[in-house]
Design a protein around this motif. Structure first.
Motif, PDB file in Angstrom:
ATOM      1  N   ALA A  14       0.821  -1.216   0.000  1.00 47.96           N
ATOM      2  CA  ALA A  14       0.000   0.000   0.000  1.00 47.96           C
ATOM      3  C   ALA A  14       0.854   1.264   0.000  1.00 47.96           C
ATOM      4  O   ALA A  14       0.338   2.349   0.244  1.00 47.96           O
ATOM      5  CB  ALA A  14      -0.933   0.001   1.203  1.00 47.96           C
ATOM      6  N   GLU A  15       2.143   1.126  -0.308  1.00 51.79           N
ATOM      7  CA  GLU A  15       3.025   2.289  -0.258  1.00 51.79           C
ATOM      8  C   GLU A  15       2.606   3.381  -1.255  1.00 51.79           C
ATOM      9  O   GLU A  15       2.636   4.570  -0.923  1.00 51.79           O
ATOM     10  CB  GLU A  15       4.466   1.862  -0.524  1.00 51.79           C
ATOM     11  N   TRP A  16       2.226   2.985  -2.458  1.00 52.00           N
ATOM     12  CA  TRP A  16       1.811   3.978  -3.451  1.00 52.00           C
ATOM     13  C   TRP A  16       0.516   4.657  -3.026  1.00 52.00           C
ATOM     14  O   TRP A  16       0.358   5.864  -3.189  1.00 52.00           O
ATOM     15  CB  TRP A  16       1.651   3.315  -4.821  1.00 52.00           C
ATOM     16  N   GLN A  17      -0.390   3.870  -2.477  1.00 52.95           N
ATOM     17  CA  GLN A  17      -1.644   4.451  -2.009  1.00 52.95           C
ATOM     18  C   GLN A  17      -1.377   5.438  -0.874  1.00 52.95           C
ATOM     19  O   GLN A  17      -1.974   6.518  -0.809  1.00 52.95           O
ATOM     20  CB  GLN A  17      -2.590   3.349  -1.549  1.00 52.95           C
ATOM     21  N   ALA A  18      -0.458   5.082   0.024  1.00 47.26           N
ATOM     22  CA  ALA A  18      -0.098   5.975   1.127  1.00 47.26           C
ATOM     23  C   ALA A  18       0.535   7.252   0.596  1.00 47.26           C
ATOM     24  O   ALA A  18       0.239   8.352   1.075  1.00 47.26           O
ATOM     25  CB  ALA A  18       0.853   5.267   2.084  1.00 47.26           C
ATOM     26  N   ALA A  19       1.400   7.122  -0.408  1.00 46.35           N
ATOM     27  CA  ALA A  19       2.058   8.289  -0.977  1.00 46.35           C
ATOM     28  C   ALA A  19       1.053   9.205  -1.661  1.00 46.35           C
ATOM     29  O   ALA A  19       1.126  10.439  -1.526  1.00 46.35           O
ATOM     30  CB  ALA A  19       3.135   7.851  -1.967  1.00 46.35           C
ATOM     31  N   ARG A  20       0.096   8.627  -2.384  1.00 41.04           N
ATOM     32  CA  ARG A  20      -0.920   9.456  -3.044  1.00 41.04           C
ATOM     33  C   ARG A  20      -1.793  10.174  -2.015  1.00 41.04           C
ATOM     34  O   ARG A  20      -2.155  11.338  -2.197  1.00 41.04           O
ATOM     35  CB  ARG A  20      -1.775   8.589  -3.969  1.00 41.04           C
ATOM     36  N   LEU A  21      -2.119   9.470  -0.930  1.00 40.25           N
ATOM     37  CA  LEU A  21      -2.933  10.076   0.119  1.00 40.25           C
ATOM     38  C   LEU A  21      -2.177  11.220   0.790  1.00 40.25           C
ATOM     39  O   LEU A  21      -2.737  12.300   1.042  1.00 40.25           O
ATOM     40  CB  LEU A  21      -3.317   8.998   1.133  1.00 40.25           C
ATOM     41  N   TYR A  22      -0.900  10.991   1.053  1.00 35.20           N
ATOM     42  CA  TYR A  22      -0.067  12.013   1.688  1.00 35.20           C
ATOM     43  C   TYR A  22       0.078  13.229   0.770  1.00 35.20           C
ATOM     44  O   TYR A  22      -0.010  14.370   1.218  1.00 35.20           O
ATOM     45  CB  TYR A  22       1.301  11.412   2.009  1.00 35.20           C
ATOM     46  N   TRP A  23       0.268  12.971  -0.514  1.00 33.39           N
ATOM     47  CA  TRP A  23       0.418  14.068  -1.462  1.00 33.39           C
ATOM     48  C   TRP A  23      -0.881  14.864  -1.591  1.00 33.39           C
ATOM     49  O   TRP A  23      -0.854  16.092  -1.692  1.00 33.39           O
ATOM     50  CB  TRP A  23       0.847  13.534  -2.814  1.00 33.39           C
ATOM     51  N   ALA A  24      -2.017  14.164  -1.587  1.00 33.66           N
ATOM     52  CA  ALA A  24      -3.296  14.867  -1.673  1.00 33.66           C
ATOM     53  C   ALA A  24      -3.470  15.826  -0.505  1.00 33.66           C
ATOM     54  O   ALA A  24      -4.052  16.908  -0.647  1.00 33.66           O
ATOM     55  CB  ALA A  24      -4.449  13.862  -1.705  1.00 33.66           C
ATOM     56  N   ALA A  25      -2.956  15.452   0.673  1.00 37.06           N
ATOM     57  CA  ALA A  25      -3.099  16.293   1.860  1.00 37.06           C
ATOM     58  C   ALA A  25      -2.054  17.405   1.910  1.00 37.06           C
ATOM     59  O   ALA A  25      -2.353  18.521   2.350  1.00 37.06           O
ATOM     60  CB  ALA A  25      -3.005  15.437   3.124  1.00 37.06           C
ATOM     61  N   PHE A  26      -0.837  17.116   1.468  1.00 38.28           N
ATOM     62  CA  PHE A  26       0.270  18.052   1.681  1.00 38.28           C
ATOM     63  C   PHE A  26       0.946  18.514   0.400  1.00 38.28           C
ATOM     64  O   PHE A  26       1.967  19.214   0.457  1.00 38.28           O
ATOM     65  CB  PHE A  26       1.307  17.414   2.609  1.00 38.28           C
ATOM     66  N   GLY A  27       0.389  18.169  -0.746  1.00 36.75           N
ATOM     67  CA  GLY A  27       1.008  18.552  -2.005  1.00 36.75           C
ATOM     68  C   GLY A  27       1.090  20.052  -2.206  1.00 36.75           C
ATOM     69  O   GLY A  27       2.050  20.560  -2.801  1.00 36.75           O
ATOM     70  N   ARG A  28       0.088  20.772  -1.690  1.00 33.60           N
ATOM     71  CA  ARG A  28       0.138  22.234  -1.839  1.00 33.60           C
ATOM     72  C   ARG A  28       1.346  22.807  -1.118  1.00 33.60           C
ATOM     73  O   ARG A  28       2.009  23.730  -1.618  1.00 33.60           O
ATOM     74  CB  ARG A  28      -1.152  22.852  -1.297  1.00 33.60           C
ATOM     75  N   LYS A  29       1.651  22.247   0.031  1.00 36.16           N
ATOM     76  CA  LYS A  29       2.784  22.743   0.810  1.00 36.16           C
ATOM     77  C   LYS A  29       4.116  22.244   0.250  1.00 36.16           C
ATOM     78  O   LYS A  29       5.095  22.990   0.178  1.00 36.16           O
ATOM     79  CB  LYS A  29       2.630  22.308   2.272  1.00 36.16           C
ATOM     80  N   THR A 171       4.024  30.601  17.706  1.00 36.54           N
ATOM     81  CA  THR A 171       3.719  30.806  16.296  1.00 36.54           C
ATOM     82  C   THR A 171       4.873  31.559  15.657  1.00 36.54           C
ATOM     83  O   THR A 171       5.295  32.600  16.170  1.00 36.54           O
ATOM     84  CB  THR A 171       2.407  31.598  16.122  1.00 36.54           C
ATOM     85  N   GLN A 172       5.370  31.009  14.576  1.00 37.84           N
ATOM     86  CA  GLN A 172       6.492  31.611  13.863  1.00 37.84           C
ATOM     87  C   GLN A 172       5.999  32.232  12.562  1.00 37.84           C
ATOM     88  O   GLN A 172       5.588  31.517  11.650  1.00 37.84           O
ATOM     89  CB  GLN A 172       7.547  30.545  13.535  1.00 37.84           C
ATOM     90  N   PRO A 173       5.986  33.562  12.470  1.00 41.81           N
ATOM     91  CA  PRO A 173       5.596  34.186  11.202  1.00 41.81           C
ATOM     92  C   PRO A 173       6.610  33.838  10.105  1.00 41.81           C
ATOM     93  O   PRO A 173       7.822  33.830  10.341  1.00 41.81           O
ATOM     94  CB  PRO A 173       5.622  35.679  11.517  1.00 41.81           C
ATOM     95  N   THR A 174       6.107  33.536   8.923  1.00 47.23           N
ATOM     96  CA  THR A 174       6.968  33.223   7.785  1.00 47.23           C
ATOM     97  C   THR A 174       6.454  33.968   6.547  1.00 47.23           C
ATOM     98  O   THR A 174       6.104  33.331   5.543  1.00 47.23           O
ATOM     99  CB  THR A 174       7.002  31.702   7.520  1.00 47.23           C
ATOM    100  N   PRO A 175       6.390  35.288   6.594  1.00 48.45           N
ATOM    101  CA  PRO A 175       5.826  36.039   5.468  1.00 48.45           C
ATOM    102  C   PRO A 175       6.590  35.825   4.173  1.00 48.45           C
ATOM    103  O   PRO A 175       6.023  35.925   3.089  1.00 48.45           O
ATOM    104  CB  PRO A 175       5.907  37.493   5.943  1.00 48.45           C
ATOM    105  N   TYR A 176       7.876  35.498   4.276  1.00 52.26           N
ATOM    106  CA  TYR A 176       8.700  35.280   3.089  1.00 52.26           C
ATOM    107  C   TYR A 176       8.307  34.004   2.342  1.00 52.26           C
ATOM    108  O   TYR A 176       8.708  33.806   1.198  1.00 52.26           O
ATOM    109  CB  TYR A 176      10.177  35.214   3.484  1.00 52.26           C
ATOM    110  N   LEU A 177       7.511  33.124   2.995  1.00 49.41           N
ATOM    111  CA  LEU A 177       7.095  31.880   2.352  1.00 49.41           C
ATOM    112  C   LEU A 177       5.704  31.966   1.743  1.00 49.41           C
ATOM    113  O   LEU A 177       5.277  31.039   1.062  1.00 49.41           O
ATOM    114  CB  LEU A 177       7.114  30.733   3.373  1.00 49.41           C
ATOM    115  N   CYS A 178       5.006  33.039   1.987  1.00 48.08           N
ATOM    116  CA  CYS A 178       3.609  33.109   1.569  1.00 48.08           C
ATOM    117  C   CYS A 178       3.475  32.959   0.062  1.00 48.08           C
ATOM    118  O   CYS A 178       2.668  32.174  -0.433  1.00 48.08           O
ATOM    119  CB  CYS A 178       2.990  34.424   2.033  1.00 48.08           C
ATOM    120  N   GLY A 179       4.260  33.716  -0.686  1.00 48.78           N
ATOM    121  CA  GLY A 179       4.163  33.628  -2.126  1.00 48.78           C
ATOM    122  C   GLY A 179       4.661  32.314  -2.677  1.00 48.78           C
ATOM    123  O   GLY A 179       4.158  31.824  -3.692  1.00 48.78           O
ATOM    124  N   LEU A 180       5.635  31.698  -2.008  1.00 56.12           N
ATOM    125  CA  LEU A 180       6.244  30.467  -2.498  1.00 56.12           C
ATOM    126  C   LEU A 180       5.471  29.227  -2.089  1.00 56.12           C
ATOM    127  O   LEU A 180       5.158  28.359  -2.914  1.00 56.12           O
ATOM    128  CB  LEU A 180       7.687  30.377  -1.986  1.00 56.12           C
TER     129      LEU A 180
END
Length: 201
Positions: A14-29, A171-180
């Protein structure tokens, strides 16, 4: 309604399924560092440590997981060398982006790497079940805290963590990462781990 069951570790195969699930949740980041998606999912599938996750199954299918870091090993353990193997030497610039997500736990902590739940299985309490199972793992390894980081653009996840006993410690502000990367602050949260009860003879 099918019963949801928990298990320690990603089931074999199930490694590929786990990777796809993880990417669906965190791919934006993670996207800026690991895109394109088809390469990213392959990378995650081959770099995951199956024993550093708790999983939720419904009718034998993986529908949720929570990765964690313990004793120096995380759910995803891609080294700089493995990143360059996948993306080539021209991908060196990905390494400092990935380093932004590196977290080093204190000796008394277990770090949770976030929760991913299949869209069709949301609303069933799977996130709460996974949190409790990760906390049980922490207790078994004599950790005093579960630690996680949540970004400011994911208030739903933060609300879940707060309901399950996590409190924000900084909480650590990271304004330099907002656009990226799409977020401008990261909040670290802790949950105390109940001590193990006395062993029965």
């Amino acid at each position: 309604m099918a019963v949801v069951t928990l298990r320690r570790g990603v089931p074999s195969g199930a490694e590929w399924q786990a990777a796809r699930l993880y990417w669906a949740a965190f791919g934006r980041k993670l996207g800026p560092a690991l895109n394109p998606p088809e390469v990213a999912v392959r990378f995650l599938a081959e770099q995951l440590n199956a024993d550093r996750a708790v999983c939720a199954l419904r009718e034998g299918q993986l529908v949720g997981l929570a990765g964690y870091q313990l004793d120096g090993r995380a759910f995803i353990s891609g080294s700089g060398r493995s990143v360059l193997r996948y993306y080539g030497l021209r991908g060196w610039w990905r390494l400092p982006l990935l380093a932004l997500f590196t977290r080093r736990p204190a000796p008394e902590q277990l770090v949770m790497d976030g929760i991913a739940v299949e869209e069709s299985a949301r609303g069933l309490g799977i996130g709460s079940l996974l949190i409790e199972e990760v906390t049980a793992v922490a207790a078994e390894h004599d950790r005093e805290q579960v630690r996680l980081d949540v970004i400011d653009t994911n208030p739903r996840a933060r609300a879940l963590y707060e309901r399950r006993g996590f409190t924000a410690v900084r909480t650590q502000p990271t304004p330099y990462l907002c656009g990226l990367l799409g977020f401008s602050a990261v909040t670290t949260m802790h949950r105390p781990v109940p001590p193990k009860g006395p062993r029965t003879p």
